[in-house]
Design an enzyme around this catalytic site. Structure first.
Site, PDB file in Angstrom:
ATOM      1  N   ASN A  62      -2.447  -6.308   5.389  1.00  0.00           N
ATOM      2  CA  ASN A  62      -2.497  -7.329   4.340  1.00  0.00           C
ATOM      3  C   ASN A  62      -3.365  -8.516   4.761  1.00  0.00           C
ATOM      4  OD1 ASN A  62      -0.133  -5.872   3.191  1.00  0.00           O
ATOM      5  ND2 ASN A  62       0.831  -6.740   5.016  1.00  0.00           N
ATOM      6  N   GLU A  72       0.848  -1.191   0.000  1.00  0.00           N
ATOM      7  CA  GLU A  72       0.000   0.000   0.000  1.00  0.00           C
ATOM      8  C   GLU A  72       0.882   1.238   0.000  1.00  0.00           C
ATOM      9  OE1 GLU A  72      -2.777   0.441   3.241  1.00  0.00           O
ATOM     10  OE2 GLU A  72      -3.745   2.135   2.273  1.00  0.00           O
ATOM     11  N   GLU A  86      -5.358  -2.729  12.647  1.00  0.00           N
ATOM     12  CA  GLU A  86      -5.075  -3.591  11.487  1.00  0.00           C
ATOM     13  C   GLU A  86      -6.062  -4.750  11.425  1.00  0.00           C
ATOM     14  OE1 GLU A  86      -3.235  -2.093   9.543  1.00  0.00           O
ATOM     15  OE2 GLU A  86      -2.278  -0.745  10.979  1.00  0.00           O
TER      16      GLU A  86
HETATM   17  N1  ARG Z   1      -3.074   0.953   5.673  1.00  0.00           N
HETATM   18  C1  ARG Z   1      -2.031   1.125   6.650  1.00  0.00           C
HETATM   19  C2  ARG Z   1      -2.716   1.447   7.958  1.00  0.00           C
HETATM   20  O1  ARG Z   1      -3.241   2.472   8.187  1.00  0.00           O
HETATM   21  C3  ARG Z   1      -1.040   2.165   6.323  1.00  0.00           C
HETATM   22  C4  ARG Z   1      -0.259   1.935   5.084  1.00  0.00           C
HETATM   23  C5  ARG Z   1       0.518   3.124   4.721  1.00  0.00           C
HETATM   24  N2  ARG Z   1       1.341   2.913   3.591  1.00  0.00           N
HETATM   25  C6  ARG Z   1       1.900   3.886   2.889  1.00  0.00           C
HETATM   26  N3  ARG Z   1       2.651   3.606   1.928  1.00  0.00           N
HETATM   27  N4  ARG Z   1       1.716   5.141   3.165  1.00  0.00           N
HETATM   28  O2  ARG Z   1      -2.903   0.635   8.754  1.00  0.00           O
HETATM   29 ZN    ZN Z   2      -5.301   1.851   8.597  1.00  0.00          ZN
END
Ligand code: ARG
Ligand code: ZN
Length: 870
Positions: free
Chosen positions: A278, A134, A311
């Site tokens: 993930n 991400e 998460e």
């Molecule tokens: N989705 C993740 C979270 O908030 C954060 C991922 C952030 N990644 C990035 N490349 N900015 O739990």
């Molecule tokens: Zn998040």
């Protein structure tokens, strides 16, 4: 081949392209099936992919297949078994002309994870391999439509050297494993849930697991593993408990059950952010997993609980229902932050949690909303999406969800979320889908409320209460106004829910709370049956993310700080009382200090008050918060005024502080609320004792350090010593380093506790620390520990020499060459240059100009620095 040197240095000097929300088009090609084969190695990894691609029925027939790529080149490309060479790379992406409606595309790519210093895609950390995809990291692994509205079923085969990588993990369920030749082994993984590429993950390394299990409410067993390096196993119990608590809570509060037989968490030491959700394989920054009382503070324990929950909750709010495009990021992040905040409130003290959440919002989000990088929680455009993982999208996003929950009430909110999950399960959804489900499920009209999604800036609300003793009617006149970050006017009619109560001026009692819904620029509310002029308690529990400007007197605020039955409002009244006085002091206006002393005295004397809450109430507002209240910030003047008041409170109540300090004697360590409250109050009172300049302050702090059996007490002692001129400071810091030099997370604290020192030699110390053998730009935690902490050190970062700004500019320039994402995070502290007094403002601007003048800036840094200067 993955060529990092080239990637980081050879970015175009022209401004990066801007992506607009309104330009969204559905994909021309779908990829229902992805088959990946990894031949793993630290320096050479071969990735072979088989993509089952299907042309969308609505796509134009001649549209080629677009497969995103970033710093990779294909070794070979085949379509339906035949080698193809008629592809081309455009800005890293592969364009492949295809004639039919469905094809099998096979691509081979070779990577060198050991040189991937960006920590996006597949990289090496401490001898292991892991991924971060991400938002757009998958395209650094292989070619694919790397966009969240393309959902695929993944089958992954991983193979590698068994001695280097005894553990091979991926998303979903393990379906097969075996031994190969030359000490190699392999595992086949299958994830039954279609997912976007950003949720892909793999980990290969020498890891051990804390193993546990959870049975879902429908009776399905889930195997739980937290994977860490060998020596860290006994620091994973708190994270495991948090995971099990989260799983149960999501069933009970949202009716959401886990959907695989296996849930893996891996802790890695080099990670750009906090953690990543993930599917079935969460990857964590080790600081949000590893804890025991000796190395982690109470705040660290809370951070772990919150992030593990966050998460885990993403499995529904993010994975089962994902985002259509990255403009919708708050759909999953705002909602999930709201969910993790509610969870933590349920696990501990809701009042303390709310105070903490608001503190974070004000420290990180309000400045963003009033500066050059202001954006709505659903941005309209971006150049680099990594720059939009912000406090606005996350924390203000959570506040927007919270307002909906407040307006709906618990039951209807749940009906709304049920409808949202049911309706969009398996889909890539939008913020609009969420609001529509809330409206329908909760039976409410949110037409005007939607403006929160498109409007940046923090609304200001003024409230004036009048009282007519003849009629017994109290009238509340409310006005709202809003300017966006750039000072541009914005709609002044947001929907703002304000929890309000009118308190009896004698007893502090009230006859129930009212939920006032503001939806016009000006409106009035009347309350009957008010014998005396009541005292206004408004925006209780911080029901809306706004700035309240009400004309309450110091006496009224002091009254509220003693009597309000809403704990947040009580805390807030005390903060406002102190803020009003301190901002007046800075601008040279006299104020009533005695009333503050009186209010603090009353809090300290209140024997029934929860000790943790007492600690919060007597704390002064932060320098940054005070600065944010002023049109022109002079950090030195703020520091001086704040220290004067702190010193006065300290001297006035020295004996009381000492008594409290001695009462909060630590017994055997426990994480109970009582024990934590003691530790908190003890640290706060130690701070005041030091501020009172009593002779034995250094000795007290040093004794606390020496006798401590936990990191909270140790860090509290160091926080005091770091600002003092005394031999104990040096002794304690040296001892601390010696004792913990093998624990990276504690060495981070050692850097931080020195970087926050307000002593006049702080800058010199930072420079020395940057040359310390343990300092490295390769580890984001270490960079943040030193430089991130330093940018929060208001009085020293903003030293009028401008040296602090120069230091940060140089770090951005250097770090950008290896890790643009983390480098870009250091721009916002400089980006607020317009708010500072003339001399500093100019120096900050020059630091930004220096960065902007560098050739080959990354997209990340370029976007932030140009927007900050614009
Ligand atoms: N989705 C993740 C979270 O908030 C954060 C991922 C952030 N990644 C990035 N490349 N900015 O739990
Ligand atoms: Zn998040």
């Amino acid at each position: 081949m993955l060529d990092i040197q080239k990637s980081a240095a050879a970015m175009p000097a022209i401004e990066p392209a801007t992506i607009h929300r309104e330009d969204y088009r559905p994909p021309a090609w779908f990829v229902p099936g992805v088959d990946l084969d990894f031949q793993l190695g630290l320096e050479k990894t071969i990735v072979r992919s088989k993509l089952d691609v299907r042309r969308s029925k609505s796509a134009k027939f001649e549209e080629p297949l677009l497969l995103n790529g970033d710093d990779i080149t294909p070794v070979s490309v085949k379509v339906d078994g035949a080698v193809r060479t008629d592809w081309k790379l455009v800005d890293g992406d592969m364009e492949l002309p295809l004639t039919g409606a469905a094809h099998l595309v096979e691509i081979e790519v070779e990577l060198d994870p050991s040189t991937n210093t960006q920590l996006m895609g597949l990289y090496a950390s401490n001898g292991m391999l892991c991924t971060q995809c991400e938002a757009e990291g998958f395209r650094r692994i292989t070619f694919l439509p790397d966009r969240p509205d393309v959902l695929s079923r993944y089958q992954v085969r991983m193979e590698g050297d068994k001695s280097l990588f005894p553990i091979l993990l991926c998303n979903g369920d393990k379906v097969q494993e075996g031994e190969g030749d030359d000490g190699r082994h392999w595992v086949q993984w299958n994830d039954p849930w279609p997912k976007p590429s950003y949720l892909f993950a793999l980990v290969a390394g020498d890891l051990v697991a804390n193993k546990d299990s959870f049975t879902t409410r429908s009776g399905k067993p889930v195997e739980l593993n937290i994977w860490v390096r060998d020596g860290d196993l006994d620091r994973t119990d708190h994270a495991m408990q948090a995971l099990k608590d989260s799983m149960l809570w999501d069933e009970q509060v949202y009716g959401r059950e886990y959907d695989l037989g296996l849930f893996n968490i891996v802790a890695v030491s080099d990670f750009n952010m906090g953690a990543m959700e993930n599917k079935g394989l969460n990857v964590f920054n080790s600081r949000y997993i590893l804890a025991d009382p000796e190395v982690a503070t109470d705040a660290d324990f809370d951070g772990i609980e919150g992030v593990v929950a966050h998460e885990y909750f993403h499995n529904w709010s993010g994975n089962r229902v994902t985002c259509r495009d990255w403009f919708q990021l708050s759909l999953k992040e705002g909602f999930t932050v709201y969910r993790d905040q509610s969870f933590s409130a349920d696990m501990g003290s809701a009042a303390l949690k709310r105070i903490e959440d608001v503190r974070i919002l004000r420290a990180a989000q309000f400045p963003e909303d009033s500066g050059p990088l202001a954006h709505p929680i659903r941005p309209e455009s971006y150049q680099e999406i990594s720059n939009f993982y912000t406090a606005t999208v996350y924390n203000k996003g959570a506040e927007v969800i919270r307002m909906m929950a407040t307006m709906l009430g618990a039951e209807q909110f749940r009906q709304g979320t049920d409808l949202y999950f049911d309706r969009h399960d398996g889909e890539a959804a939008t913020c609009e889908n969420f609001v529509a489900a809330m409206e329908e499920g909760g039976n409410i009209d949110f037409s005007q409320f939607r403006r929160w999604y498109s409007t940046p800036g923090t609304p200001r609300v003024s409230a004036k209460l009048h009282h007519d003793p003849q009629t017994g009617i109290a009238t509340l006149d409310v006005k709202q106004m809003l300017t966006t970050g750039g000072g541009k006017p914005a709609p002044s009619e947001m929907v703002i829910p304000l929890r309000t109560a009118l308190l009896d001026p004698e007893t502090g009692a009230h006859d129930g709370e009212h939920l006032l819904i503001l939806d016009r620029a000006e409106q009035s509310f009347t309350f009957e049956g008010q014998k005396d002029h009541p005292i206004l308690s408004i925006n209780r529990n911080f029901s809306a993310p706004i700035v309240m400007e009400n004309d309450r007197t110091s006496e009224e605020l002091a009254f509220l700080s003693a009597h309000d039955d809403d704990p947040f409002a009580r805390f807030e009244a005390m903060q406002q009382l102190m803020t009003g006085y301190l901002t007046a002091q800075v601008s040279g206006t006299p104020g009533d200090r005695d009333i503050i002393l009186h209010a603090v005295g009353a809090v300290l004397a209140d024997e029934d008050m929860d000790r943790a809450f007492k600690a919060e109430l007597v704390l002064l507002p932060s320098e940054a918060f005070l600065g944010d209240q002023m049109a022109e910030v002079d950090p030195q003047a703020i520091y001086d005024a704040r220290e004067r008041l702190r010193g006065k409170i300290a001297v006035q109540f020295e004996r009381k502080f000492r008594r409290l300090y001695n009462q909060c004697v630590p017994e055997i360590f426990s994480l109970s609320a009582d024990a934590r409250a003691d530790r908190r109050l003890r640290n706060v009172t130690l701070g005041y004792l030091a501020a009172s300049h009593v002779e034995d302050a250094a000795e007290l702090a040093y004794e606390q350090y020496r006798n401590a059996d936990n990191m909270t007490a140790m860090q509290g002692a160091l926080a005091v010593l770091t600002n003092m001129d005394c031999p104990e400071r040096k002794i304690a810091f040296e001892d601390f380093y010696k004792r913990f030099k093998d624990n990276a997370l504690v060495v981070d604290k050692w850097f931080t506790m020195q970087a926050v020192s307000q002593r006049s030699d702080a800058l010199k110390r930072i420079e020395a620390l940057s040359r310390h053998p343990d300092f490295t730009l390769a580890n984001p935690n270490r960079v943040r520990a030193l430089y991130g902490a330093f940018t929060g050190n208001q009085v020293r970062f903003h030293d009028v020499s401008g040296k602090g700004y120069g230091l940060i500019a140089d770090i951005v320039i250097e770090l950008d060459k290896q890790n643009p994402q983390t480098a870009a995070r250091f721009i916002p502290p400089l980006g607020r240059w317009r708010r500072y007094e003339r001399e500093r403002s100019e120096l900050m601007r020059l630091a930004l100009e220096k960065i902007a003048a560098q050739p080959d800036l990354s997209k990340d840094v370029s976007e932030q620095v140009h927007k900050s200067l614009a």
